[in-house]
Design a protein around this motif. Structure first.
Motif, PDB file in Angstrom:
ATOM      1  N   ALA A  31       0.842  -1.187   0.000  1.00  0.00           N
ATOM      2  CA  ALA A  31       0.000   0.000   0.000  1.00  0.00           C
ATOM      3  C   ALA A  31       0.878   1.237   0.000  1.00  0.00           C
ATOM      4  N   GLY A  32       0.375   2.330  -0.535  1.00  0.00           N
ATOM      5  CA  GLY A  32       1.180   3.536  -0.602  1.00  0.00           C
ATOM      6  C   GLY A  32       0.356   4.792  -0.707  1.00  0.00           C
ATOM      7  N   THR A  33       0.976   5.889  -0.332  1.00  0.00           N
ATOM      8  CA  THR A  33       0.374   7.207  -0.448  1.00  0.00           C
ATOM      9  C   THR A  33       1.236   8.067  -1.362  1.00  0.00           C
ATOM     10  N   SER A  34       0.627   8.775  -2.307  1.00  0.00           N
ATOM     11  CA  SER A  34       1.342   9.725  -3.155  1.00  0.00           C
ATOM     12  C   SER A  34       2.488   9.035  -3.891  1.00  0.00           C
ATOM     13  N   MET A  35       3.743   9.468  -3.702  1.00  0.00           N
ATOM     14  CA  MET A  35       4.856   8.830  -4.384  1.00  0.00           C
ATOM     15  C   MET A  35       5.015   7.383  -3.931  1.00  0.00           C
ATOM     16  N   GLY A  36       4.627   7.101  -2.711  1.00  0.00           N
ATOM     17  CA  GLY A  36       4.634   5.719  -2.242  1.00  0.00           C
ATOM     18  C   GLY A  36       3.647   4.870  -3.008  1.00  0.00           C
ATOM     19  N   ALA A  37       2.538   5.485  -3.446  1.00  0.00           N
ATOM     20  CA  ALA A  37       1.560   4.770  -4.268  1.00  0.00           C
ATOM     21  C   ALA A  37       2.130   4.500  -5.656  1.00  0.00           C
ATOM     22  N   ASP A 167      -4.041  14.445  -3.545  1.00  0.00           N
ATOM     23  CA  ASP A 167      -2.997  13.678  -2.865  1.00  0.00           C
ATOM     24  C   ASP A 167      -3.458  13.057  -1.538  1.00  0.00           C
ATOM     25  N   GLY A 168      -3.249  11.743  -1.409  1.00  0.00           N
ATOM     26  CA  GLY A 168      -3.651  11.041  -0.197  1.00  0.00           C
ATOM     27  C   GLY A 168      -2.891  11.465   1.037  1.00  0.00           C
ATOM     28  N   GLY A 169      -1.702  12.063   0.847  1.00  0.00           N
ATOM     29  CA  GLY A 169      -0.931  12.509   1.998  1.00  0.00           C
ATOM     30  C   GLY A 169      -1.616  13.590   2.799  1.00  0.00           C
ATOM     31  N   LEU A 170      -2.575  14.287   2.198  1.00  0.00           N
ATOM     32  CA  LEU A 170      -3.307  15.319   2.929  1.00  0.00           C
ATOM     33  C   LEU A 170      -4.189  14.711   4.011  1.00  0.00           C
ATOM     34  N   ALA A 171      -4.535  13.445   3.856  1.00  0.00           N
ATOM     35  CA  ALA A 171      -5.329  12.765   4.885  1.00  0.00           C
ATOM     36  C   ALA A 171      -4.429  12.050   5.870  1.00  0.00           C
ATOM     37  N   ASP A 172      -3.437  11.347   5.350  1.00  0.00           N
ATOM     38  CA  ASP A 172      -2.505  10.606   6.203  1.00  0.00           C
ATOM     39  C   ASP A 172      -1.341  10.177   5.341  1.00  0.00           C
ATOM     40  N   ASN A 173      -0.175  10.736   5.600  1.00  0.00           N
ATOM     41  CA  ASN A 173       0.993  10.451   4.775  1.00  0.00           C
ATOM     42  C   ASN A 173       1.693   9.157   5.161  1.00  0.00           C
ATOM     43  N   LEU A 174       1.402   8.632   6.325  1.00  0.00           N
ATOM     44  CA  LEU A 174       1.952   7.345   6.742  1.00  0.00           C
ATOM     45  C   LEU A 174       0.930   6.628   7.622  1.00  0.00           C
ATOM     46  N   PRO A 175      -0.228   6.295   7.080  1.00  0.00           N
ATOM     47  CA  PRO A 175      -1.271   5.673   7.886  1.00  0.00           C
ATOM     48  C   PRO A 175      -1.050   4.175   8.023  1.00  0.00           C
ATOM     49  N   ALA A 176      -1.459   3.646   9.145  1.00  0.00           N
ATOM     50  CA  ALA A 176      -1.314   2.209   9.380  1.00  0.00           C
ATOM     51  C   ALA A 176      -2.661   1.531   9.453  1.00  0.00           C
ATOM     52  N   ARG A 177      -3.692   2.208   8.990  1.00  0.00           N
ATOM     53  CA  ARG A 177      -5.043   1.677   9.195  1.00  0.00           C
ATOM     54  C   ARG A 177      -5.515   0.764   8.083  1.00  0.00           C
ATOM     55  N   ILE A 178      -5.028   0.976   6.857  1.00  0.00           N
ATOM     56  CA  ILE A 178      -5.501   0.142   5.749  1.00  0.00           C
ATOM     57  C   ILE A 178      -5.151  -1.318   5.998  1.00  0.00           C
TER      58      ILE A 178
END
Length: 314
Positions: A31-37, A167-178
């Motif tokens: 799973a990833g956010t922004s560039m991590g995605a 950008d998903g980072g605006l909600a959580d740039n390193l979330p552990a919930r997914i």
């Protein structure tokens, strides 16, 4: 979990390479956010780490933009850039449509859907209208990644039905919930965004070393968003991951020309936590036996990371 971080996200590929070289098992979820995605989604689609590194080596950010902004050099070029930037923002609320980025993502993912991914994948984005976080688990990989990396002002929001996704980072740039909501009990995260280890309610944030980090409008905007994200860390960052690798330094998230440095940073983050990673992957009898089998197999076995970006559909 792969965090966002602009160009700093190249470090994720360095992490993937090092974990593969050290022959750690593949993740059950990416799973990833922004560039991590971007990095996570391309990897989950089935592209080998070696090919991802080749793509990064040949990557030039200006070749992926629709607009002419940022493409000129020299004093005259800067004047033209400024005029184009102001002209773009005067007529519309973004600099670039993101069409060329989407086309590139389609190519890199082989136009695969979530169901066709080699490894299960998730990424998040934010709907500008409702303010809610959205987690992608179906449909085309490229569109979901494009939504997750839609940095405000720079890229046009991705429109899906009534959603205007940024950008998903605006909600959580390193979330552990997914991953937790998917039922995973052990989570390995990689943070390239600049935040350091959580200590109670404190998050370390690197200060800029000079005015060079805020000498252009894009850099100022990027810095402002970084500071906003840091405040969000303080308010609600979930640090309950089993292991987090920190691959960040003071380099700008716009420093796409420093690819080699970011890749090296990711590899070093893995080497620095080699013993912790051994414990993480060998925990439990099944994991221990799987790790042992992996280590005995051929060098060509495609092994990767366990990084997941987590978000919630509200």
């Amino acid at each position: 979990m792969l965090s966002g971080g602009g160009a700093k996200g190249f470090a994720h590929a360095g992490v993937l390479k090092a974990l593969q070289d050290m022959r750690f098992p593949e993740p059950s979820l990416v799973a990833g956010t922004s560039m991590g995605a971007v990095i996570g989604g391309v990897y989950a689609s089935g592209m080998p780490v070696s090919e991802i590194l080749q793509v990064i080596g040949a990557f030039t950010i200006t070749d992926c933009l629709d607009s002419f902004a940022f493409k000129f050099n020299g004093p005259v070029g800067k004047i033209l850039q400024t005029g184009q930037l102001l002209g773009s923002l005067a007529g519309r609320p973004w600099i670039d449509s993101g069409a060329r980025i989407l086309a590139l993502l389609e190519k890199l993912t082989g136009r695969k859907t979530f169901a066709q991914a080699r490894i299960p994948f998730r990424c998040n984005a934010v709907d500008l209208l409702s303010g809610r976080e959205v987690v992608f688990s179906g449909g085309g990989l490229a569109a979901a990644i494009r939504a997750s990396m839609s940095y405000p002002i720079f890229f046009e929001p991705l429109r899906l039905g009534r959603l205007y996704l940024v950008d998903g980072g605006l909600a959580d740039n390193l979330p552990a919930r997914i991953a937790a909501r998917e039922g995973f009990k052990r989570i390995l995260a990689v943070d390239v965004g600049g935040g350091g280890p959580c200590v109670g309610e404190t998050v370390w944030t690197p200060a800029l070393r000079g005015a060079g980090g805020v000498d252009t409008a894009p850099k100022i905007l990027s810095r402002c968003l970084d500071l906003a994200l840091q405040r969000m860390y303080l308010r609600g960052r979930d640090c309950r991951t089993d292991l987090t690798l920190y691959a960040a330094n003071g380099m700008s998230p716009l420093a796409f020309h420093r690819k080699k440095e970011f890749l090296a940073l990711g590899e070093q983050a893995v080497r620095d936590k080699a013993e912790d990673l051994e414990r993480f992957f060998s925990r439990g009898l099944r994991a221990y036996l799987r790790l042992k089998r992996r280590r005995a197999g051929p060098q060509e076995i495609p092994i990767a990371y366990t990084e997941d970006t987590h978000a919630e559909i509200e």
